[in-house]
Scaffold this motif. Structure first.
Motif, PDB file in Angstrom:
ATOM      1  N   ALA A   1      79.473  24.710 -11.094  1.00  0.00           N
ATOM      2  CA  ALA A   1      80.626  23.812 -11.016  1.00  0.00           C
ATOM      3  C   ALA A   1      80.780  23.048 -12.327  1.00  0.00           C
ATOM      4  CB  ALA A   1      80.453  22.847  -9.846  1.00  0.00           C
ATOM      5  N   LYS A   2      79.659  22.655 -12.927  1.00  0.00           N
ATOM      6  CA  LYS A   2      79.715  21.945 -14.205  1.00  0.00           C
ATOM      7  C   LYS A   2      80.187  22.877 -15.316  1.00  0.00           C
ATOM      8  CE  LYS A   2      79.024  17.965 -16.210  1.00  0.00           C
ATOM      9  NZ  LYS A   2      79.727  16.749 -15.732  1.00  0.00           N
ATOM     10  N   CYS A   3      79.755  24.126 -15.277  1.00  0.00           N
ATOM     11  CA  CYS A   3      80.220  25.104 -16.262  1.00  0.00           C
ATOM     12  C   CYS A   3      81.729  25.302 -16.150  1.00  0.00           C
ATOM     13  CB  CYS A   3      79.502  26.438 -16.066  1.00  0.00           C
ATOM     14  SG  CYS A   3      77.779  26.471 -16.629  1.00  0.00           S
ATOM     15  N   ALA A   4      82.239  25.303 -14.920  1.00  0.00           N
ATOM     16  CA  ALA A   4      83.682  25.462 -14.718  1.00  0.00           C
ATOM     17  C   ALA A   4      84.440  24.282 -15.309  1.00  0.00           C
ATOM     18  CB  ALA A   4      83.987  25.600 -13.231  1.00  0.00           C
ATOM     19  N   THR A   5      83.889  23.085 -15.162  1.00  0.00           N
ATOM     20  CA  THR A   5      84.507  21.901 -15.763  1.00  0.00           C
ATOM     21  C   THR A   5      84.468  21.990 -17.283  1.00  0.00           C
ATOM     22  OG1 THR A   5      83.876  20.537 -13.867  1.00  0.00           O
ATOM     23  CG2 THR A   5      84.392  19.387 -15.916  1.00  0.00           C
ATOM     24  N   ALA A   6      83.353  22.475 -17.812  1.00  0.00           N
ATOM     25  CA  ALA A   6      83.229  22.631 -19.259  1.00  0.00           C
ATOM     26  C   ALA A   6      84.251  23.632 -19.783  1.00  0.00           C
ATOM     27  CB  ALA A   6      81.813  23.079 -19.617  1.00  0.00           C
ATOM     28  N   TYR A   7      84.474  24.697 -19.029  1.00  0.00           N
ATOM     29  CA  TYR A   7      85.444  25.707 -19.464  1.00  0.00           C
ATOM     30  C   TYR A   7      86.841  25.109 -19.589  1.00  0.00           C
ATOM     31  CZ  TYR A   7      88.365  29.859 -19.605  1.00  0.00           C
ATOM     32  OH  TYR A   7      89.303  30.790 -19.975  1.00  0.00           O
ATOM     33  N   GLU A   8      87.196  24.237 -18.674  1.00  0.00           N
ATOM     34  CA  GLU A   8      88.513  23.601 -18.735  1.00  0.00           C
ATOM     35  C   GLU A   8      88.692  22.826 -20.034  1.00  0.00           C
ATOM     36  OE1 GLU A   8      88.765  21.216 -15.250  1.00  0.00           O
ATOM     37  OE2 GLU A   8      88.914  22.924 -13.872  1.00  0.00           O
ATOM     38  N   LYS A   9      87.590  22.306 -20.572  1.00  0.00           N
ATOM     39  CA  LYS A   9      87.662  21.512 -21.797  1.00  0.00           C
ATOM     40  C   LYS A   9      87.757  22.376 -23.049  1.00  0.00           C
ATOM     41  CE  LYS A   9      85.013  17.657 -19.828  1.00  0.00           C
ATOM     42  NZ  LYS A   9      83.774  16.842 -19.937  1.00  0.00           N
ATOM     43  N   VAL A  10      87.208  23.593 -22.982  1.00  0.00           N
ATOM     44  CA  VAL A  10      87.145  24.419 -24.190  1.00  0.00           C
ATOM     45  C   VAL A  10      87.953  25.709 -24.063  1.00  0.00           C
ATOM     46  CG1 VAL A  10      84.847  23.517 -24.733  1.00  0.00           C
ATOM     47  CG2 VAL A  10      85.058  25.669 -23.467  1.00  0.00           C
ATOM     48  N   ALA A  11      88.680  25.870 -22.970  1.00  0.00           N
ATOM     49  CA  ALA A  11      89.361  27.142 -22.686  1.00  0.00           C
ATOM     50  C   ALA A  11      90.252  27.607 -23.830  1.00  0.00           C
ATOM     51  CB  ALA A  11      90.181  27.019 -21.405  1.00  0.00           C
ATOM     52  N   ALA A  12      90.898  26.684 -24.502  1.00  0.00           N
ATOM     53  CA  ALA A  12      91.828  27.060 -25.569  1.00  0.00           C
ATOM     54  C   ALA A  12      91.124  27.736 -26.736  1.00  0.00           C
ATOM     55  CB  ALA A  12      92.583  25.834 -26.059  1.00  0.00           C
ATOM     56  N   THR A  13      89.819  27.524 -26.854  1.00  0.00           N
ATOM     57  CA  THR A  13      89.072  28.105 -27.971  1.00  0.00           C
ATOM     58  C   THR A  13      88.316  29.357 -27.579  1.00  0.00           C
ATOM     59  OG1 THR A  13      87.059  26.819 -27.533  1.00  0.00           O
ATOM     60  CG2 THR A  13      88.757  25.785 -28.902  1.00  0.00           C
ATOM     61  N   VAL A  14      88.408  29.750 -26.299  1.00  0.00           N
ATOM     62  CA  VAL A  14      87.672  30.918 -25.813  1.00  0.00           C
ATOM     63  C   VAL A  14      88.568  32.143 -25.878  1.00  0.00           C
ATOM     64  CG1 VAL A  14      86.517  31.974 -23.844  1.00  0.00           C
ATOM     65  CG2 VAL A  14      86.226  29.533 -24.301  1.00  0.00           C
ATOM     66  N   SER A  15      88.120  33.178 -26.571  1.00  0.00           N
ATOM     67  CA  SER A  15      88.895  34.410 -26.698  1.00  0.00           C
ATOM     68  C   SER A  15      88.551  35.356 -25.563  1.00  0.00           C
ATOM     69  CB  SER A  15      88.590  35.101 -28.033  1.00  0.00           C
ATOM     70  OG  SER A  15      88.924  34.252 -29.111  1.00  0.00           O
ATOM     71  N   PRO A  16      89.547  36.091 -25.031  1.00  0.00           N
ATOM     72  CA  PRO A  16      89.255  37.077 -23.983  1.00  0.00           C
ATOM     73  C   PRO A  16      88.318  38.152 -24.505  1.00  0.00           C
ATOM     74  CG  PRO A  16      91.617  36.667 -24.170  1.00  0.00           C
ATOM     75  CD  PRO A  16      90.967  36.034 -25.368  1.00  0.00           C
ATOM     76  N   VAL A  17      87.456  38.667 -23.621  1.00  0.00           N
ATOM     77  CA  VAL A  17      86.600  39.771 -24.025  1.00  0.00           C
ATOM     78  C   VAL A  17      87.454  41.018 -24.154  1.00  0.00           C
ATOM     79  CG1 VAL A  17      84.519  38.844 -22.985  1.00  0.00           C
ATOM     80  CG2 VAL A  17      86.038  40.244 -21.608  1.00  0.00           C
ATOM     81  N   GLU A  18      86.989  41.973 -24.939  1.00  0.00           N
ATOM     82  CA  GLU A  18      87.754  43.185 -25.200  1.00  0.00           C
ATOM     83  C   GLU A  18      88.096  43.901 -23.902  1.00  0.00           C
ATOM     84  OE1 GLU A  18      87.296  47.407 -27.632  1.00  0.00           O
ATOM     85  OE2 GLU A  18      85.772  45.842 -27.789  1.00  0.00           O
ATOM     86  N   GLY A  19      89.357  44.235 -23.744  1.00  0.00           N
ATOM     87  CA  GLY A  19      89.788  44.985 -22.576  1.00  0.00           C
ATOM     88  C   GLY A  19      90.256  44.130 -21.425  1.00  0.00           C
ATOM     89  N   SER A  20      90.083  42.802 -21.511  1.00  0.00           N
ATOM     90  CA  SER A  20      90.531  41.935 -20.425  1.00  0.00           C
ATOM     91  C   SER A  20      91.963  41.506 -20.682  1.00  0.00           C
ATOM     92  CB  SER A  20      89.615  40.710 -20.310  1.00  0.00           C
ATOM     93  OG  SER A  20      89.715  39.905 -21.462  1.00  0.00           O
ATOM     94  N   PRO A  21      92.662  41.001 -19.664  1.00  0.00           N
ATOM     95  CA  PRO A  21      94.061  40.600 -19.831  1.00  0.00           C
ATOM     96  C   PRO A  21      94.224  39.504 -20.875  1.00  0.00           C
ATOM     97  CG  PRO A  21      93.487  40.771 -17.509  1.00  0.00           C
ATOM     98  CD  PRO A  21      92.208  40.901 -18.274  1.00  0.00           C
TER      99      PRO A  21
END
Length: 207
Positions: A187-207
């Protein structure tokens, strides 16, 4: 998940078992058991999402041989000696569908991040059990990548009890001892993702 995992455990030799209350190497929720019977080991896993079965089995693929086989249902699998796997009595409401690893789909960018964060949780949890007063050399980097997760790991391990973990003599089995912190930290990781999502690139082959 728990009911399926319990039923699968009851159908394999499992006198000495570690209960897993989550998967500390993957983003999805999981219940399972590591069962030990003499020199044999059988691994029971039940996931919340069906796609997680082939995705996590991919990590086991190179271990399947004449001494290790797999059976899987839509959201579970059992890995162990071929005779044990062949005699598996699958739950009536979650039947066996195959005896192979299946074809995994790509993780989304969020799932990939959450998986990496969860693996960090496991690593940092074990480090903190051994060295509660120390800091990892790359701590600042992880604090930026997973905001506030490190502090949550320490708090969760403190609540669980470092001494309780250290009493497990085989450190290979610490992952099971630490698994109760999984839901809280995911749950904490999910909250962290919301904070940094804009800087996370999709893995190859994902939408």
């Amino acid at each position: 998940m728990q009911s399926i995992a319990d039923q699968l455990r009851d159908s394999v030799p499992c006198d000495d078992a570690d209960a897993l209350l989550d998967d500390l190497a993957f983003w999805d929720a999981m219940r399972g058991f590591d069962c030990f019977n003499g020199g044999d080991a059988t691994f029971v896993r039940a996931y919340a999402h069906t796609a997680s079965v082939p995705q996590t089995l991919e990590d086991w693929a190179d271990t399947f041989n004449g001494e290790r086989a797999v059976a899987r249902g839509e959201n579970w699998y059992v890995i162990g000696p071929p005779a044990i796997v062949a005699a598996l009595d699958a739950p009536p409401d979650a039947p066996k569908i195959a005896g192979d690893a299946g074809s995994p789909t790509k993780l989304t960018a969020e799932q990939d991040y959450l998986t990496t964060c969860t693996q960090f949780v496991a690593s940092e949890g074990e480090r903190y059990v051994n060295h509660p007063s120390g800091r990892n050399e790359t701590a600042a980097q992880y604090d930026r990548l997973f905001p506030a997760v490190t502090a949550e790991v320490h708090a969760a391990v403190d609540s669980l009890g470092r001494d309780r973990i250290r009493k497990v003599p085989d450190t290979e089995r610490w992952v099971a001892a630490l698994s109760p912190i999984g839901p809280r930290l995911k749950a904490k990781c999910a909250t962290a993702y919301e904070k940094v999502a804009a800087t996370v690139s999709p893995v190859e082959g994902s939408p």
